[in-house]
Design an enzyme around this catalytic site. Sequence first.
Site, short mmCIF file in Angstrom:
data_model
loop_
_atom_site.label_atom_id
_atom_site.label_comp_id
_atom_site.label_asym_id
_atom_site.label_seq_id
_atom_site.Cartn_x
_atom_site.Cartn_y
_atom_site.Cartn_z
N PHE A 146 63.75 0.57 33.41
CA PHE A 146 62.64 0.07 32.69
C PHE A 146 62.47 -1.31 32.37
O PHE A 146 61.29 -1.81 32.35
CB PHE A 146 62.80 0.99 31.23
CG PHE A 146 61.70 1.10 30.54
CD1 PHE A 146 60.73 1.78 30.72
CD2 PHE A 146 61.73 0.17 29.28
CE1 PHE A 146 59.39 1.69 29.83
CE2 PHE A 146 60.63 0.13 28.45
CZ PHE A 146 59.33 0.81 28.83
N LEU A 147 63.54 -1.85 32.21
CA LEU A 147 63.50 -3.34 32.23
C LEU A 147 63.09 -3.99 33.56
O LEU A 147 62.09 -5.01 33.18
CB LEU A 147 65.08 -3.82 32.03
CG LEU A 147 65.49 -3.52 30.81
CD1 LEU A 147 66.89 -3.98 30.45
CD2 LEU A 147 64.90 -3.87 29.33
N ALA A 148 63.41 -3.61 34.73
CA ALA A 148 62.94 -4.00 35.87
C ALA A 148 61.14 -3.94 35.85
O ALA A 148 60.70 -4.84 36.39
CB ALA A 148 63.47 -3.37 37.01
N ILE A 149 60.79 -2.66 35.49
CA ILE A 149 59.30 -2.38 35.31
C ILE A 149 58.64 -3.37 34.46
O ILE A 149 57.66 -4.09 34.69
CB ILE A 149 59.05 -0.99 34.95
CG1 ILE A 149 59.44 -0.09 36.34
CG2 ILE A 149 57.56 -0.73 34.59
CD1 ILE A 149 59.48 1.25 36.07
N HIS A 201 54.63 -7.18 31.47
CA HIS A 201 54.81 -6.39 30.28
C HIS A 201 55.62 -7.20 29.27
O HIS A 201 55.76 -7.12 28.08
CB HIS A 201 55.26 -5.25 30.40
CG HIS A 201 55.30 -4.37 29.31
ND1 HIS A 201 54.27 -3.71 28.81
CD2 HIS A 201 56.22 -3.51 28.75
CE1 HIS A 201 54.30 -2.85 27.74
NE2 HIS A 201 55.65 -2.87 27.69
N ASP A 242 50.53 -6.52 33.98
CA ASP A 242 51.14 -5.46 33.37
C ASP A 242 50.75 -4.06 34.13
O ASP A 242 49.91 -3.63 33.88
CB ASP A 242 50.92 -5.32 31.75
CG ASP A 242 51.68 -4.63 31.29
OD1 ASP A 242 52.38 -3.64 31.41
OD2 ASP A 242 51.72 -4.70 29.67
N SER A 288 54.96 -3.59 23.00
CA SER A 288 54.97 -2.30 23.51
C SER A 288 55.12 -1.11 22.56
O SER A 288 54.11 -0.89 21.47
CB SER A 288 56.08 -2.36 24.44
OG SER A 288 56.12 -1.23 25.49
N LEU A 289 56.40 -0.31 22.38
CA LEU A 289 56.43 0.83 21.30
C LEU A 289 56.28 0.12 20.02
O LEU A 289 55.88 0.67 19.06
CB LEU A 289 57.98 1.37 21.88
CG LEU A 289 58.09 2.35 20.72
CD1 LEU A 289 57.43 3.47 20.41
CD2 LEU A 289 59.54 2.90 20.81
#
Length: 258
Positions: free
Chosen positions: A140-143, A232, A204, A79-80
């Site tokens: 964000f963790l859930a997404i 993701h 994702d 990711s980042l």
Amino acid sequence: MAEISKTDKPVLVLLHGWGVNQGVWHTLLADIQPTVQVLPLDIPGFGLAQQLPEPYNFDTVLADLARQIPDNSLLCGWSLGGLLAIALAKRYPAKVRQLALVAATPCFLQHAGWPGMKAAVMQQFAQSLQRDLSLTIGRFLAIQAMGSATAKSDAAALKQAIAAFPQASATALSAGLEFLSSEDLREDFAGLAQPVVGCFGALDSLVPAAVVCELQKLLPAAELTVLAKASHAPFISHRSEFLGWLNHWLTSVAPRCD
């Protein structure tokens, strides 16, 4: 800088994503093939890397990470962390022998002809971050786990993994969102000289699988894999498949002798 031994084994550097820290990798470490040394790093402002470079921007974060990465490393970013890894491979080529991307793209924001996150979604995150840091990270963790068959337990596993390390600084969290929304490294990605592999999730919601075709156009030699049921965070939701992909790559770089 984390300690590594002075051996002939290549170093595998792991870079985490936004809102978390190196803890997300720790359940994998025992099962990564032993022909490499593993060096999980914290992005400045996350986890154990509490000292922030000044000013805190994309260039200073890259320089801070580059100082910690041994020459000729195998660099894997999620990711980042993948966005940063692309920039490191381009700007500090002596540091990166090969590059592996996990649910990462050189341009996270959606553009005409380029799949990605909508700007409005990123803006909502930035606004909610200012209102409630803990709640925003939880969402964000859930997404990141969304779409997998075990989304609830995946999100819980992510949360538990990062809880073992200090909470990220508000400065780093805010700047990280800015990096994701403003950096466009497509030209850098297309010009990479190092071999590139990638692992993506078909489900994702942050880095849509459609981007894989675009990445392949930019860098035809890249070896990109899509896990059909993953989202993701494939190393959490599809641990076995992810380790199979990762160790296959590492075997091609540092073959087993047994």
